[in-house]
Design an enzyme around this catalytic site. Structure first.
Site, short mmCIF file in Angstrom:
data_model
loop_
_atom_site.label_atom_id
_atom_site.label_comp_id
_atom_site.label_asym_id
_atom_site.label_seq_id
_atom_site.Cartn_x
_atom_site.Cartn_y
_atom_site.Cartn_z
CG ASP A 170 -1.98 -1.04 1.18
OD1 ASP A 170 -2.38 -1.42 0.07
OD2 ASP A 170 -2.42 -1.50 2.25
NE ARG A 201 -5.53 -2.13 3.38
CZ ARG A 201 -6.39 -2.06 2.37
NH1 ARG A 201 -7.45 -1.28 2.45
NH2 ARG A 201 -6.22 -2.79 1.28
CE1 TYR A 229 3.09 -6.61 4.64
CE2 TYR A 229 2.45 -8.83 5.28
CZ TYR A 229 2.64 -7.87 4.30
OH TYR A 229 2.38 -8.17 3.00
CG ASP A 273 -5.56 2.42 5.03
OD1 ASP A 273 -6.09 3.53 4.83
OD2 ASP A 273 -5.23 1.67 4.10
#
Length: 273
Positions: A26, A161, A54, A68
């Site tokens: 993203d 997310r 992550y 987000d």
């Protein structure tokens, strides 16, 4: 910067059009973007399916339409009750294992031939069907109200997310992602990556087999290498199965699939002259 923007930078720096990445980040995210150059672009599907790790930060107390910080706030709940580290840790551990996950409305999933995020931008917020994902590891790194940071290792196709969104639902506070950094894909680590500004046409690159850390490697002789270069199958050793990297004189020449007693080339990097 989008992942596409990053690829444009790599193309200019390496002076080649043959560049591809193995998993979009993203635009607000940072971290590892595995990039394949030249004939190595053919290995993309063997990289995309590897687990990814992550480091993510979620903010409690509200929700957004994108799940987000780039989206529009749908609901601002605030912290209506105290939340403890122990509670968050327990809920995070509840995400471990195979599960069904509902992708964010703003995602790259296809709906009737069109990307979901394009429909969402036109105001068509759809509830996408759940998909199978797997959370392999998760740990709470830090919690200071209203933000919590966690490290998570997931299968391909998992939306972090959506993990933040679902965590907020389980807490009853709502939550959305405010920071995301991809730390690894398979055996490749962001700590070993090059910054875009350090890349040029003379930069030494990793050998193609570096992105195939999950595959066994098989050294084959010159005759077998010639056959593989022509796309022909070669004999497999006893007890061999699955997908293998085929090496000749220390160089990856192909990826093959073992069927019965033969290795069938699926991706040929070094065709026969």
């Amino acid at each position: 910067m989008t992942s596409h923007d990053a690829m444009q930078r790599v193309r200019r720096a390496c002076r080649t059009r043959a560049v591809g990445h193995t998993g979009t980040l993203d635009p607000f995210a940072t971290g590892l973007l595995v990039t394949l150059i030249g004939r190595a672009t053919r290995l993309a599907r063997h990289v995309e399916g590897q687990p990814k790790t992550y480091l993510a930060t979620a903010r409690l107390g509200g929700t957004t339409d994108t799940d987000d910080l780039t989206g529009t706030v749908i609901e601002s709940r605030g912290m209506s009750r105290p939340v403890t580290k122990a509670e968050i840790r327990l809920l995070l551990e509840g995400f471990l294992g195979p599960q069904q996950q509902r992708p964010p409305a703003f995602s790259a999933k296809h709906v009737a031939g069109e990307r979901s995020y394009r429909l969402a931008r036109r105001g068509e917020l759809l509830e996408l069907p759940a998909v199978s994902v797997d959370v392999l590891a998760v740990e709470l790194v830090e919690f200071e109200t209203p933000d919590l940071t966690f490290r998570i290792t997931v299968s391909s196709g998992t939306y972090i997310r959506a993990i933040a969104r679902d965590l907020g639902e389980r807490l009853g506070t709502g939550a959305y992602l405010v920071a995301l950094r991809r730390e690894s894909i398979g055996a490749l680590q962001v700590t070993e990556a090059l910054a875009l500004d350090d890349l040029d046409a003379d930069t030494p690159l990793l050998a193609p087999e570096a992105v195939l850390g999950q595959l066994p490697m098989l050294e084959i002789d010159g005759d077998a290498a010639l056959a593989v270069g022509h796309g022909r199958q070669v004999p497999a050793g006893p007890g061999m199965a699955g997908t293998v990297g085929l090496m000749n004189e220390g160089r990856l020449i192909a990826v093959g699939e073992i069927i019965g007693e033969s290795i069938h080339p699926r991706v040929v990097l070094v065709p026969a002259a």
